[in-house]
Design an enzyme around this catalytic site. Sequence first.
Site, PDB file in Angstrom:
ATOM      1  N   ALA A  91      -5.588   6.804  -2.947  1.00 50.46           N
ATOM      2  CA  ALA A  91      -6.189   8.119  -2.756  1.00 50.46           C
ATOM      3  C   ALA A  91      -5.356   8.849  -1.712  1.00 50.46           C
ATOM      4  CB  ALA A  91      -7.615   7.955  -2.261  1.00 50.46           C
ATOM      5  N   GLY A  93      -6.555   3.421  -4.818  1.00 49.96           N
ATOM      6  CA  GLY A  93      -6.916   4.218  -5.994  1.00 49.96           C
ATOM      7  C   GLY A  93      -5.872   4.132  -7.086  1.00 49.96           C
ATOM      8  N   GLU A 143      -6.772   1.023  -8.910  1.00 48.00           N
ATOM      9  CA  GLU A 143      -8.047   1.315  -9.585  1.00 48.00           C
ATOM     10  C   GLU A 143      -7.806   2.181 -10.829  1.00 48.00           C
ATOM     11  OE1 GLU A 143     -11.442   1.439  -6.253  1.00 48.00           O
ATOM     12  OE2 GLU A 143      -9.681   2.670  -5.771  1.00 48.00           O
ATOM     13  N   GLU A 146      -7.597  -0.879   1.096  1.00 52.87           N
ATOM     14  CA  GLU A 146      -8.496   0.073   1.759  1.00 52.87           C
ATOM     15  C   GLU A 146      -9.104  -0.504   3.039  1.00 52.87           C
ATOM     16  OE1 GLU A 146      -8.536   1.340  -2.586  1.00 52.87           O
ATOM     17  OE2 GLU A 146      -8.305  -0.494  -1.428  1.00 52.87           O
TER      18      GLU A 146
HETATM   19  N1  T1G Z   1      -2.183   9.284   1.240  1.00 54.69           N
HETATM   20  C1  T1G Z   1      -1.472  10.233   1.887  1.00 54.69           C
HETATM   21  N2  T1G Z   1      -0.230  10.039   2.451  1.00 54.69           N
HETATM   22  C2  T1G Z   1       0.288   8.821   2.316  1.00 54.69           C
HETATM   23  C3  T1G Z   1      -0.398   7.764   1.650  1.00 54.69           C
HETATM   24  C4  T1G Z   1      -1.682   8.042   1.082  1.00 54.69           C
HETATM   25  N3  T1G Z   1      -2.387   7.121   0.433  1.00 54.69           N
HETATM   26  N4  T1G Z   1       0.385   6.666   1.702  1.00 54.69           N
HETATM   27  C5  T1G Z   1       1.507   7.030   2.363  1.00 54.69           C
HETATM   28  N5  T1G Z   1       1.462   8.311   2.728  1.00 54.69           N
HETATM   29  C6  T1G Z   1       2.512   9.064   3.438  1.00 54.69           C
HETATM   30  C7  T1G Z   1       2.796   8.512   4.825  1.00 54.69           C
HETATM   31  O1  T1G Z   1       1.928   9.043   5.779  1.00 54.69           O
HETATM   32  C8  T1G Z   1       4.239   8.960   5.043  1.00 54.69           C
HETATM   33  O2  T1G Z   1       4.219  10.308   5.426  1.00 54.69           O
HETATM   34  C9  T1G Z   1       4.845   8.869   3.650  1.00 54.69           C
HETATM   35  O3  T1G Z   1       3.726   8.871   2.738  1.00 54.69           O
HETATM   36  C10 T1G Z   1       5.616   7.602   3.426  1.00 54.69           C
HETATM   37  O4  T1G Z   1       4.811   6.499   3.795  1.00 54.69           O
HETATM   38  C11 T1G Z   1     -10.649   5.536  -3.640  1.00 54.69           C
HETATM   39  C12 T1G Z   1     -10.272   5.026  -0.837  1.00 54.69           C
HETATM   40  C13 T1G Z   1       2.782   3.145  -0.003  1.00 54.69           C
HETATM   41  C14 T1G Z   1       3.389   0.980   0.977  1.00 54.69           C
HETATM   42  O5  T1G Z   1      -3.764   2.265   1.862  1.00 54.69           O
HETATM   43  O6  T1G Z   1       0.709   1.384   2.558  1.00 54.69           O
HETATM   44  O7  T1G Z   1      -7.111   4.571  -2.316  1.00 54.69           O
HETATM   45  O8  T1G Z   1       5.166  10.089   7.693  1.00 54.69           O
HETATM   46  O9  T1G Z   1       6.210   5.740   5.728  1.00 54.69           O
HETATM   47  O10 T1G Z   1       6.952   2.326   4.399  1.00 54.69           O
HETATM   48  O11 T1G Z   1     -10.288   3.294  -3.377  1.00 54.69           O
HETATM   49  O12 T1G Z   1       2.721   4.154   2.761  1.00 54.69           O
HETATM   50  O13 T1G Z   1       6.630  10.686   5.794  1.00 54.69           O
HETATM   51  O14 T1G Z   1       4.882  12.293   6.627  1.00 54.69           O
HETATM   52  O15 T1G Z   1       4.331   4.286   4.836  1.00 54.69           O
HETATM   53  O16 T1G Z   1       7.700   3.087   2.110  1.00 54.69           O
HETATM   54  C15 T1G Z   1      -5.203   3.150  -0.247  1.00 54.69           C
HETATM   55  C16 T1G Z   1      -1.149   3.407   2.100  1.00 54.69           C
HETATM   56  C17 T1G Z   1      -5.666   4.503   0.145  1.00 54.69           C
HETATM   57  C18 T1G Z   1      -1.648   2.672   0.917  1.00 54.69           C
HETATM   58  C19 T1G Z   1       4.831   3.021   1.350  1.00 54.69           C
HETATM   59  N6  T1G Z   1      -3.770   3.088  -0.173  1.00 54.69           N
HETATM   60  N7  T1G Z   1       0.290   3.559   2.102  1.00 54.69           N
HETATM   61  O17 T1G Z   1       5.314   2.501   2.542  1.00 54.69           O
HETATM   62  O18 T1G Z   1       6.417   4.634   3.496  1.00 54.69           O
HETATM   63  S1  T1G Z   1      -7.430   4.579   0.192  1.00 54.69           S
HETATM   64  C20 T1G Z   1      -3.153   2.657   0.913  1.00 54.69           C
HETATM   65  C21 T1G Z   1       1.104   2.501   2.361  1.00 54.69           C
HETATM   66  C22 T1G Z   1      -7.897   4.564  -1.452  1.00 54.69           C
HETATM   67  C23 T1G Z   1      -9.678   4.489  -3.142  1.00 54.69           C
HETATM   68  C24 T1G Z   1      -9.347   4.511  -1.715  1.00 54.69           C
HETATM   69  C25 T1G Z   1       2.566   2.799   2.445  1.00 54.69           C
HETATM   70  C26 T1G Z   1       3.354   2.489   1.151  1.00 54.69           C
HETATM   71  P1  T1G Z   1       5.271  10.854   6.436  1.00 54.69           P
HETATM   72  P2  T1G Z   1       5.431   5.238   4.576  1.00 54.69           P
HETATM   73  P3  T1G Z   1       6.703   3.082   3.158  1.00 54.69           P
END
Ligand code: T1G
Length: 696
Positions: A62, A101, A104, A124
């Site tokens: 998400a 998401g 999912e 999450e």
């Molecule tokens: N939403 C918005 N921005 C995101 C993002 C996300 N989910 N994931 C990463 N970014 C931005 C981050 O802030 C950075 O921005 C840029 O992307 C690169 O990220 C309904 C509730 C995917 C493994 O928890 O683990 O889904 O600093 O530096 O090292 O169930 O990002 O460049 O401006 O980390 O290559 C669940 C979170 C969400 C995954 C890539 N998903 N992301 O790692 O790059 S909750 C997560 C990561 C959800 C649903 C629910 C990692 C990555 P900027 P980065 P990276």
Amino acid sequence: MSQSVSYIVDGDISVVTVNNPPVNALSHHVRQGLYDCFTAADADDTVATILICDGRTFIAGADITEFGKPPKPPHFSLPLNAMENMSKPVVAAIHGTALGGGLETALCCHYRVAVPSAKVGLPEVHLGLLPGAGGTQRLPRLIGAQAAVEAIATGRHIDAATAHAAGVIDALVDEGDLLEGAKTFARKIVSEGATLRKVRDMKEKVTGVDPAIFAAARATATKARRGFKAPLSCIACVEAACTLPFDEGMAREREMFQELHDDIQSSAQQHIFFAERAASKVNDMPNDIDLLDIKRVGVIGAGTMGGGIAMNFANVGIPVILLEMNQELLDKGLGVVRGNYDRTASKGRLSDAQVEERMGLITATLDYEDLTDVDIIIEAVYENMDVKKEVFGKLDEVARAGCILATNTSTLDVDEIAAVTRRPEMVIGTHFFSPANVMKLLEIVRGAKTSFETLATTLAVAKAIKKVGVVVGVCDGFVGNRMIHRYLAQSQYLLEEGCLPHEVDAPIYDLGFAMGPLTMSDLAGLDVGWRIRQGKGLPENLAVGERYCEIGDRICEKGRFGQKTGAGYYKYETGNRGAQRDPEIEQLVVDYSREKGIERREIGENEVLERLMYSLINEGAWILEEGIAQRASDIDVIYVYGYGVPAYLGGPMFYADHIGLDNVYRRVCEFAEQDPASWKPAPLLKRLAESGGTFN
Ligand code: T1G
């Protein structure tokens, strides 16, 4: 159709592509685009539809930036149900990381294919949340309750091969040819009369599940993630998947998701997610800085820190030359390194071959000449300025031009060390935390002359060895230790004023810290600080008006240095790290107050908590004022990854914002009235408190 999702018909197959850089997050416009495209695809006469993403990864979750704000339509369920209810097979084509998401979404497709380098997961829980788009109900239906509870409560990323073996991924396709591989797969299943396999309809693996699985998972989570709410909610949702019909389970998931979403813990953990990423940004650094190539590393000193530092590089395949003064110390250091690896292997987290491979990457030497062609050298010798200057003098002689010289000092002046070299622009501080091969934090100390190339390269090195690098300026103790110095001083003053050791530690432990200040001191070793104080001639050389408590010194004079001597503020049984109250020390504390004419008083838990936390916060405000830290969130990252503050507190500065800076400032002023020697209210704290501002 939205800009971020496109739909084409490619012969007998339709393809829906998400393109929402940087990580194809499921932003509201992506959700709408998916719904529109799948609605169109369902109406066309193709035989199957592929869902694929442009860029570096499949949907990574998400859009976290949408959390904490009024929800933007449509809800996840609109596009996800549209996919699941398609009249033709939908195949998710996964590369990079299908997370949260994103996974999912893929679980609402009828089939999933991936390239071997892909990873999937529901992380999450690391954001203080749970999978809120059906992940807790669909994943157990695919892989069973046990595996699903483990995956969701830990948030671990699962590699493609493991996901394939577990049944999450139906086929692995050639790396670099994902779309063609997915189309071939789709045509094959259609030709075999493929069914529209809806994960929601799979009941076998969630029927007759042993409830003991959930009890055991709760016990594990309560121990491993003390105080975190999300892991327990994750487990409860998977349990619901095994005890309720699908739609009721989904309703339960949504309810529990909202509870976590509205809880301060989730805001704190999301704060740390973005703070960790912001920490790698240097405000005044141009974007086009060329990174120096780091292929070979040198480490000076094979002691506890040096050995751990060398392991970080060997762990990611970078060869290291480890230098020591004599063979005995070298053999001892290498022995500790091998011991660490063997312990990891004995827990099944490394194979014997991997242990040998990593040991093979560490070359031991006694000769500085062996360092002539390395790209960065990290010095980790005894914490003494003269010793460090001598080493840097030698390194400046032997190291090739363009080699970065880094020091692992935890307190000394990096500029003074740099000044003994002819390349101060290549000198930087890399302050690792013990155990260096485990702790994620790396304080990167930027000297007055450190170049942008050196700084940017060191930040990249931190990322490469899986550390969280935070850039700080030069001052006594940098950020982490400078703040902890105030915190530990308060712990001493609380002892002499009326507390016993466990009364100082308990409020901080109950707040969620891994341990209180005195237990932490016993773990770190009381002799380290004692020698530094002796080195400064304390208490004799005390500045006028400065406050000093000798309780710590008195304990060290008894040869009690903490856990390593079996006794410090507490006593420890052999082989047991549990701190036990010691009447001898409690008496020492009471006698000390009497000797100093201090009338002991009843000090409430709240005052203890405030004095310890606000001493950190106030010093943090001074550090921001002086520009030693770029932003408050950097301080929070330092304390979460280096000082045992749980992410659900968000760090000391986030905690202060939550308490309210007006409240913090008012109390700090009251403490300053009672003890002006120890409390100097920070001007930044005053300004923000009076303007209703926040640190973050
Ligand atoms: N939403 C918005 N921005 C995101 C993002 C996300 N989910 N994931 C990463 N970014 C931005 C981050 O802030 C950075 O921005 C840029 O992307 C690169 O990220 C309904 C509730 C995917 C493994 O928890 O683990 O889904 O600093 O530096 O090292 O169930 O990002 O460049 O401006 O980390 O290559 C669940 C979170 C969400 C995954 C890539 N998903 N992301 O790692 O790059 S909750 C997560 C990561 C959800 C649903 C629910 C990692 C990555 P900027 P980065 P990276």
